[in-house]
Design a protein around this motif. Sequence first.
Motif, short mmCIF file in Angstrom:
data_model
loop_
_atom_site.label_atom_id
_atom_site.label_comp_id
_atom_site.label_asym_id
_atom_site.label_seq_id
_atom_site.Cartn_x
_atom_site.Cartn_y
_atom_site.Cartn_z
N ASP A 97 0.81 -1.22 0.00
CA ASP A 97 0.00 0.00 0.00
C ASP A 97 0.85 1.27 0.00
OD1 ASP A 97 1.08 -0.17 2.49
OD2 ASP A 97 -0.82 -0.10 3.59
N GLY A 98 2.15 1.12 -0.20
CA GLY A 98 3.03 2.28 -0.22
C GLY A 98 3.68 2.57 1.10
N SER A 99 3.26 1.85 2.17
CA SER A 99 3.87 2.10 3.47
C SER A 99 5.25 1.48 3.60
CB SER A 99 2.96 1.54 4.58
OG SER A 99 2.78 0.14 4.43
N ASN A 100 5.57 0.52 2.76
CA ASN A 100 6.87 -0.12 2.77
C ASN A 100 7.69 0.39 1.60
OD1 ASN A 100 8.95 -2.24 2.10
ND2 ASN A 100 8.15 -3.09 4.01
N PRO A 101 8.81 1.10 1.84
CA PRO A 101 9.57 1.67 0.73
C PRO A 101 10.18 0.62 -0.19
CG PRO A 101 10.75 1.92 2.81
CD PRO A 101 9.36 1.45 3.15
N ASP A 102 10.48 -0.56 0.35
CA ASP A 102 11.04 -1.63 -0.47
C ASP A 102 10.05 -2.05 -1.54
OD1 ASP A 102 12.98 -3.46 -1.22
OD2 ASP A 102 12.34 -4.99 0.21
N VAL A 103 8.79 -2.25 -1.14
CA VAL A 103 7.76 -2.66 -2.08
C VAL A 103 7.39 -1.51 -3.02
CG1 VAL A 103 5.39 -3.52 -2.31
CG2 VAL A 103 6.86 -4.37 -0.46
N SER A 104 7.35 -0.30 -2.49
CA SER A 104 7.03 0.86 -3.33
C SER A 104 8.06 1.02 -4.45
CB SER A 104 6.98 2.13 -2.48
OG SER A 104 5.95 2.07 -1.52
N LEU A 105 9.34 0.88 -4.10
CA LEU A 105 10.39 1.00 -5.11
C LEU A 105 10.32 -0.16 -6.10
CD1 LEU A 105 12.77 2.69 -6.03
CD2 LEU A 105 14.25 1.36 -4.48
N LEU A 106 9.96 -1.33 -5.62
CA LEU A 106 9.76 -2.47 -6.51
C LEU A 106 8.71 -2.15 -7.57
CD1 LEU A 106 9.83 -5.52 -7.36
CD2 LEU A 106 8.15 -5.90 -5.53
N PRO A 120 8.97 -11.76 -5.00
CA PRO A 120 7.96 -10.70 -4.87
C PRO A 120 6.66 -10.97 -5.61
CG PRO A 120 9.84 -9.97 -6.18
CD PRO A 120 10.23 -11.24 -5.54
N PHE A 121 6.74 -11.65 -6.76
CA PHE A 121 5.52 -11.88 -7.53
C PHE A 121 4.59 -12.91 -6.86
CE2 PHE A 121 9.00 -14.39 -9.41
CZ PHE A 121 8.53 -15.69 -9.24
N LYS A 122 5.09 -13.61 -5.85
CA LYS A 122 4.23 -14.55 -5.12
C LYS A 122 3.38 -13.85 -4.06
CE LYS A 122 7.02 -18.71 -5.80
NZ LYS A 122 7.68 -19.87 -5.15
N ASP A 123 3.84 -12.70 -3.60
CA ASP A 123 3.11 -11.99 -2.54
C ASP A 123 2.42 -10.71 -3.02
OD1 ASP A 123 3.71 -13.79 -0.56
OD2 ASP A 123 5.51 -12.75 0.11
N HIS A 124 2.76 -10.27 -4.24
CA HIS A 124 2.24 -8.99 -4.71
C HIS A 124 1.69 -9.13 -6.12
CE1 HIS A 124 4.12 -7.20 -1.19
NE2 HIS A 124 5.25 -7.79 -1.54
N GLU A 125 0.52 -8.62 -6.33
CA GLU A 125 -0.13 -8.69 -7.64
C GLU A 125 0.26 -7.50 -8.50
OE1 GLU A 125 -4.28 -8.87 -6.90
OE2 GLU A 125 -4.22 -10.89 -6.00
N GLY A 126 0.08 -7.67 -9.79
CA GLY A 126 0.28 -6.57 -10.72
C GLY A 126 1.71 -6.38 -11.18
N VAL A 172 11.67 -10.06 -10.28
CA VAL A 172 12.05 -11.31 -9.60
C VAL A 172 12.75 -11.05 -8.27
CG1 VAL A 172 12.16 -12.64 -11.74
CG2 VAL A 172 14.20 -11.43 -10.94
N HIS A 173 13.02 -9.79 -7.93
CA HIS A 173 13.68 -9.48 -6.66
C HIS A 173 13.18 -8.15 -6.11
CE1 HIS A 173 16.58 -12.68 -6.05
NE2 HIS A 173 16.94 -12.60 -7.31
N TYR A 174 13.16 -8.07 -4.79
CA TYR A 174 12.97 -6.79 -4.11
C TYR A 174 14.28 -5.99 -4.18
CZ TYR A 174 8.88 -8.93 -1.82
OH TYR A 174 7.69 -9.54 -1.55
N PRO A 175 14.21 -4.67 -4.07
CA PRO A 175 15.44 -3.87 -4.00
C PRO A 175 16.37 -4.30 -2.87
CG PRO A 175 13.57 -2.45 -4.45
CD PRO A 175 13.01 -3.81 -4.18
N THR A 176 15.80 -4.68 -1.71
CA THR A 176 16.66 -5.10 -0.61
C THR A 176 17.34 -6.44 -0.87
OG1 THR A 176 14.65 -5.90 0.49
CG2 THR A 176 15.56 -3.77 1.22
N ASP A 177 16.75 -7.28 -1.73
CA ASP A 177 17.43 -8.50 -2.16
C ASP A 177 18.73 -8.15 -2.88
OD1 ASP A 177 15.23 -9.89 -1.21
OD2 ASP A 177 14.33 -10.10 -3.20
N VAL A 178 18.63 -7.14 -3.73
CA VAL A 178 19.78 -6.70 -4.51
C VAL A 178 20.83 -6.05 -3.61
CG1 VAL A 178 20.51 -5.05 -6.28
CG2 VAL A 178 18.47 -6.48 -6.65
N ILE A 179 20.38 -5.18 -2.71
CA ILE A 179 21.31 -4.52 -1.79
C ILE A 179 22.04 -5.56 -0.94
CG2 ILE A 179 21.50 -2.94 0.17
CD1 ILE A 179 19.11 -1.40 -1.03
#
Length: 236
Positions: free
Chosen positions: A7-16, A99-105, A160-167
């Motif tokens: 919902d935008g509250s998590n910067p990792d997901v928002s950046l994804l 990420p695609f297993k937990d997040h749609e779109g 296929v990865h969150y930004p924090t996976d890469v970091i």
Amino acid sequence: MAGLASDGSNPDVSLLYDINGLAREAPPWFDRVMGFVGEYGIMLGLVLVALGCWWSVRRRGTLTDSVTALSGLVWAPLAAGIALLVNIPIRGFVERPRPFKDHEGLDVLVDGKTDFSFVSDHATMAMAIGVGIFVAHRKFGLAAIALAFAEGFCRVYMGVHYPTDVIGGFALGTAAALLLAPVALALLTPLVSAVARSRHGARLVRSRSAAERCTLPETLGVPEQRMGSAEKDLAA
């Protein structure tokens, strides 16, 4: 690890979503290119950078410089292998789904990713190789590190990865390449020196033209007369 909020509250997901959203807006042919580049192309680019570094260091400087640089270059893929081995228990402990297993779109550009997400193997390997090449040669190393950052961007772009996976991958690859470098170079330098003194392996370390330009014997922990003989073998 439980799914993260989208919902935008998590910067990792928002950046994804922001980075992967570029893939949704790009034409299909561009996404196919990015998928290939992120999966195989940048790794191939790192191999080409390593080959360019090898070609350069064996033609310039002194024999000592070539041995030192090539020892670092040999360390680069070894560091990547060690980092990947270290990542096996990390992935098993964290158990973060893709990420695609937990997040749609999300626009996922490659199929078949069923393992855990943290940390990214591609980012880990790319950065370990990049830092290892930097140990050998700064100019080529900077180019390799730039490719590693591009790899990290591609993994998020591909969905296929969150930004924090890469970091996390960048941190793991850098740590493996730098923290173990002193021990690795202490072991590899004598081996590369032995190759440089051998009749058939010398040209892997020093080009013929560079050997012919060398007029003074160099010491690499061996008697001066022996090193002079090695230089003659290189020039033969």
